[in-house]
Design a protein around this motif. Structure first.
Motif, PDB file in Angstrom:
ATOM      1  N   ARG A  31       3.517   0.794 -15.711  1.00 36.61           N
ATOM      2  CA  ARG A  31       4.414  -0.083 -15.806  1.00 36.61           C
ATOM      3  C   ARG A  31       3.827  -1.604 -15.976  1.00 36.61           C
ATOM      4  NH1 ARG A  31       4.097   0.910  -9.433  1.00 36.61           N
ATOM      5  NH2 ARG A  31       5.403  -0.675  -9.482  1.00 36.61           N
ATOM      6  N   ASP A 140      -3.076   2.216  -6.484  1.00 38.17           N
ATOM      7  CA  ASP A 140      -0.895   1.599  -6.090  1.00 38.17           C
ATOM      8  C   ASP A 140      -0.566   0.383  -4.598  1.00 38.17           C
ATOM      9  OD1 ASP A 140      -1.260   4.089  -6.993  1.00 38.17           O
ATOM     10  OD2 ASP A 140      -1.493   5.078  -5.236  1.00 38.17           O
ATOM     11  N   THR A 141      -1.249  -0.136  -3.887  1.00 38.30           N
ATOM     12  CA  THR A 141      -1.033  -1.548  -3.150  1.00 38.30           C
ATOM     13  C   THR A 141      -0.838  -2.299  -4.462  1.00 38.30           C
ATOM     14  OG1 THR A 141      -2.246  -0.764  -1.814  1.00 38.30           O
ATOM     15  CG2 THR A 141      -1.748  -2.585  -1.435  1.00 38.30           C
ATOM     16  N   LEU A 142      -1.972  -2.930  -5.224  1.00 39.73           N
ATOM     17  CA  LEU A 142      -1.525  -3.946  -5.920  1.00 39.73           C
ATOM     18  C   LEU A 142      -0.371  -3.499  -6.762  1.00 39.73           C
ATOM     19  CD1 LEU A 142      -5.476  -4.368  -7.381  1.00 39.73           C
ATOM     20  CD2 LEU A 142      -3.640  -5.920  -5.796  1.00 39.73           C
ATOM     21  N   ASN A 144       2.540  -2.664  -6.139  1.00 44.67           N
ATOM     22  CA  ASN A 144       3.637  -2.053  -5.251  1.00 44.67           C
ATOM     23  C   ASN A 144       4.113  -0.808  -5.163  1.00 44.67           C
ATOM     24  OD1 ASN A 144       5.641  -3.166  -3.236  1.00 44.67           O
ATOM     25  ND2 ASN A 144       6.350  -3.641  -5.216  1.00 44.67           N
ATOM     26  N   THR A 145       2.845   0.008  -4.917  1.00 47.33           N
ATOM     27  CA  THR A 145       3.340   1.892  -4.484  1.00 47.33           C
ATOM     28  C   THR A 145       3.101   2.390  -3.718  1.00 47.33           C
ATOM     29  OG1 THR A 145       3.906   2.227  -6.764  1.00 47.33           O
ATOM     30  CG2 THR A 145       3.542   3.968  -5.742  1.00 47.33           C
TER      31      THR A 145
END
Length: 206
Positions: A31, A140-142, A144-145
């Motif tokens: 990312r 994944d939340t951090l 943005n997935t």
């Protein structure tokens, strides 16, 4: 001369920490985060599940706060992974393998922690699943997935099956070390089979 007895459970936990630190580092590098961001994601991926588990069972301060070794392992693993990233040609495959290995290792760690606290098998399996999955969920939340565990791919289910397998092996009087390693291998191989043959749970259509 002083002798140190290292248990299989401790080895599994260290290997799980390394595997998830590598997984988190690769994800963050994909990312295109800066080095500080990469380190944060590596730490979250490695300690997230264990932190949630320890808070649920009231084992505080949580494990990584009591043992600096865990933080140092994550730090050095993340730095080494960043340093050698140019030597890894297929980052996506490497990420998947380390994530699957970490899932198996940390599921076993959480399961054993529940057993140590004298909890019933269902709760122990739930703790194993939380330990294996929640670091990835937070990661994944951090980033943005949508976390893997909330998609069609079989992820948390593999942890549950692994936990059931452990209790089956214990019931069959299989040696403790063999049972633990068998569960780790089972979850790892199951994840590979699931992805290879695109197996998944059904999802709701609206």
């Amino acid at each position: 001369m002083q002798h140190y007895n290292i248990s299989t459970s401790e080895v599994i936990e260290v290997l799980g920490t390394i595997a998830f630190a590598i997984s988190g580092t690769f994800t963050a590098m994909q990312r295109k985060l800066d080095p500080f961001g990469v380190l944060i994601i590596a730490f979250v991926t490695s300690i997230g599940g264990g932190t949630v588990r320890d808070l649920l069972i009231g084992d505080t301060p949580v494990a990584w706060m009591r043992d600096m070794q865990t933080c140092l392992i994550i730090l050095f693993t993340a730095l080494a992974t960043m340093f050698f990233k140019t030597h890894v040609q297929k980052m996506k495959i490497t990420l998947f393998l380390f994530d699957s290995l970490g899932l198996g290792l940390f599921t076993m760690v959480g399961l054993l922690k529940g057993i140590t606290f004298g909890l019933n098998p269902g709760i122990c399996i739930a703790l194993g699943t939380i330990t294996g999955c929640f670091g990835g969920i937070i990661r994944d939340t951090l980033l943005n997935t949508i976390p893997l565990v909330f998609r069609r791919e079989i992820y948390a289910t593999a942890c549950i099956f692994g936990g059931l397998l452990y209790y089956l092996l214990v019931w069959l009087n299989v040696e403790s070390v063999v049972a633990k390693l068998s569960v780790v291998a089972f979850i790892f191989v199951l994840r590979i089979i699931v992805v290879r043959f695109k197996l998944s749970l059904p999802k709701f259509e609206y």
